[in-house]
Design a protein around this motif. Structure first.
Motif, PDB file in Angstrom:
ATOM      1  N   UNK A 156      -4.541 -46.159 -17.717  1.00 58.57           N
ATOM      2  CA  UNK A 156      -4.548 -47.767 -16.732  1.00 58.57           C
ATOM      3  C   UNK A 156      -4.120 -46.849 -15.833  1.00 58.57           C
ATOM      4  N   UNK A 157      -4.756 -46.715 -14.188  1.00 61.55           N
ATOM      5  CA  UNK A 157      -4.840 -46.429 -12.862  1.00 61.55           C
ATOM      6  C   UNK A 157      -3.214 -47.150 -12.119  1.00 61.55           C
ATOM      7  N   UNK A 170      -8.319 -43.916  -7.486  1.00 59.78           N
ATOM      8  CA  UNK A 170      -8.609 -43.195  -9.384  1.00 59.78           C
ATOM      9  C   UNK A 170      -7.312 -43.617 -10.124  1.00 59.78           C
ATOM     10  N   UNK A 171      -6.324 -43.122  -9.278  1.00 56.19           N
ATOM     11  CA  UNK A 171      -4.742 -43.222  -9.777  1.00 56.19           C
ATOM     12  C   UNK A 171      -4.527 -41.707 -10.290  1.00 56.19           C
ATOM     13  N   UNK A 172      -5.297 -40.316  -9.475  1.00 62.06           N
ATOM     14  CA  UNK A 172      -4.981 -39.101 -10.036  1.00 62.06           C
ATOM     15  C   UNK A 172      -3.811 -38.831  -9.530  1.00 62.06           C
ATOM     16  N   UNK A 173      -3.600 -39.198  -8.131  1.00 64.18           N
ATOM     17  CA  UNK A 173      -2.790 -39.053  -7.235  1.00 64.18           C
ATOM     18  C   UNK A 173      -1.483 -39.684  -6.500  1.00 64.18           C
ATOM     19  N   UNK A 174      -0.559 -39.652  -6.015  1.00 61.24           N
ATOM     20  CA  UNK A 174       0.490 -40.593  -5.526  1.00 61.24           C
ATOM     21  C   UNK A 174      -0.285 -42.043  -4.408  1.00 61.24           C
ATOM     22  N   UNK A 175      -0.413 -43.399  -4.837  1.00 58.77           N
ATOM     23  CA  UNK A 175      -0.660 -43.613  -3.688  1.00 58.77           C
ATOM     24  C   UNK A 175       0.629 -43.210  -2.346  1.00 58.77           C
ATOM     25  N   UNK A 176       0.273 -43.315  -0.429  1.00 60.57           N
ATOM     26  CA  UNK A 176       1.020 -42.854  -0.217  1.00 60.57           C
ATOM     27  C   UNK A 176       2.308 -44.045   0.103  1.00 60.57           C
ATOM     28  N   UNK A 177       1.698 -45.104   0.179  1.00 60.95           N
ATOM     29  CA  UNK A 177       2.314 -45.708   0.308  1.00 60.95           C
ATOM     30  C   UNK A 177       4.166 -46.654  -0.192  1.00 60.95           C
TER      31      UNK A 177
END
Length: 450
Positions: A205-206, A269-276
């Motif tokens: 679950x991304x 893909x959810x492998x790194x945090x969203x910048x916002x």
């Protein structure tokens, strides 16, 4: 921020200083004994003790000179320095950085050290290759090498082991901008959602991630030293037509667009945090807190991760190998002398001492940074090893042929930094396509040189 406010901030900093190590303004002669007081500025609090040791040793050898050290955090450091230069009250000597020094050199605010280097026969070949060349423009030398840094992967050993990643695998990671290679596969394995499923699980679950596999850095100026620049170079990207002192940037290179697009997909893909949605907390703190499993970090941060007070254990691995090989920037600082100093002879003595084995060996023993002298680098590596810390991911890449590159040194560096950073952030936020954003900003950057 206005010049008035900057001056007020600098003044408040001076008024709030309570230790004998902190002073502001230009050098003075002590009224009683005729001693010369030199003001020396740096920004890294972790390096402060080492350079105080250097100052003590220097003062013992030069009893007519006192060195007062001011340490100010990175952001305020450059604001204060610019303010002091404008008012004609700059420190005699300061730690300089390649993005900032061209503006000082162009404005004739730095003393040319080349005649002094020639007179005193300073052996420039004793420093790590390429470091001495950064500080030369039109035959004039504006600093002597102080230290150097390279980049590597820093990872949470327990997190990767738990997800079935063998530490030995990290030494031979590959990357490409199409599918991310084994690097992306490892990031996916290390990413875990709130139900304990990693990024390779079909039910991952991304939208509810507990630990991100990779923490990317987006407040990274125009060079991307902490991530995107390293992979872009491994993809065949070069920043500028020549370095140093190039006049035509190539941010419109498709190799860079491909790299930034890969980072965007990593986030999607959810492998790194969203910048916002990303916290204002530094990536290093997020990694230490267990919010991420892996990040790119510089050798100047080693002590942050090897601190025995950390609840988690961290280790270092080489950057992944891309289509154009493994590529780490090798960067270095210098110590520069203000052209307006009242004591150029004493300031030169101090700068020459800072660049000598007498000082750099003291710095090496602290195992905080790698000094510029090759002999002192070996001592720093030994100091890390004595503490049980394997930092060869940083030193091996520096020694390897063709695996390092110099970050661009050109005019307008401080103007280019925010322009390119804003363009890349717009891509990561999904507001613009990589090719269009980078083509647009590249045109604006090159207009600065017309």
């Amino acid at each position: 921020m206005s010049s008035k406010h900057l001056r007020l901030g600098a003044a408040l900093l001076c008024l709030s200083a309570t230790t004998t190590l902190v002073s502001c303004g230009n050098s003075d002669d002590d009224a009683a004994g005729g001693r010369t007081t030199l003001n020396y500025w740096l920004w890294d609090d972790k390096q402060m003790p080492a350079y105080q040791e250097c100052a003590t040793a220097f003062e013992k050898a030069n009893p007519d000179i006192t060195v007062k050290i001011t340490q100010t955090a990175w952001g305020q450091y450059w604001q204060n320095l610019t303010t002091q230069l404008t008012s004609g009250e700059a420190p005699d000597v300061w730690t300089d950085q390649a993005s900032y020094y061209p503006q000082f050199a162009t404005s004739n605010q730095l003393l040319d050290l080349q005649p002094l280097v020639d007179r005193d026969k300073v052996d420039l070949s004793a420093y790590q290759a390429g470091l001495a060349d950064i500080w030369v423009k039109d035959g004039k030398r504006y600093g002597l090498p102080k230290d150097w840094d390279t980049m590597a992967l820093t990872y949470n050993t327990a997190q990767l082991k738990k997800q079935g990643v063998d530490a030995a695998e990290l030494d031979k990671l590959t990357w490409n901008p199409t599918d991310g290679g084994t690097f992306e596969e490892t990031i996916a394995k290390a990413t875990v959602d709130t139900e304990g499923r990693n990024g390779l699980d079909p039910d991952f679950d991304k939208n509810h991630v507990k630990t991100y596999g990779f923490l990317a850095e987006w407040a990274d100026g125009s060079q991307g030293q902490n991530g995107w620049g390293d992979l872009a170079a491994a993809n065949g990207f070069t920043y500028v037509d020549k370095n140093p002192w190039g006049t035509h940037y190539t941010y419109d290179d498709p190799k860079l667009a491909e790299t930034i697009a890969w980072f965007k997909r990593l986030i999607d893909k959810g492998y790194a945090p969203r910048f916002d949605k990303q916290s204002s907390v530094a990536n290093s703190e997020l990694l230490i807190a267990g919010k991420g499993a892996m990040m790119v970090s510089g050798s100047w941060t080693i002590s942050t991760f090897t601190n025995p007070k950390n609840q988690q254990k961290f280790a270092f691995a080489p950057l992944p190998t891309g289509p154009n090989g493994r590529k780490s920037p090798i960067n270095g600082l210098s110590d520069a002398i203000w052209a307006g100093t009242k004591h150029p002879d004493q300031a030169w003595k101090w700068v020459k001492f800072l660049a000598s084995a007498d000082c750099q060996n003291l710095v090496a023993e602290r195992a905080v940074v790698f000094p510029a002298l090759k002999s002192a680098t070996r001592k720093a590596l030994a100091a890390h090893q004595a503490k049980g810390d394997d930092v060869t991911a940083f030193t091996d890449v520096a020694a390897a042929k063709g695996e390092t590159f110099q970050l661009p040194v050109t005019e307008h560096g401080t103007e280019i930094n925010p322009m390119v950073q804003d363009a890349i952030q717009s891509v990561i936020l999904g507001r613009d396509k990589p090719e269009a954003a980078l083509k647009s900003v590249n045109d604006k950057v090159n207009d600065l040189f017309k």
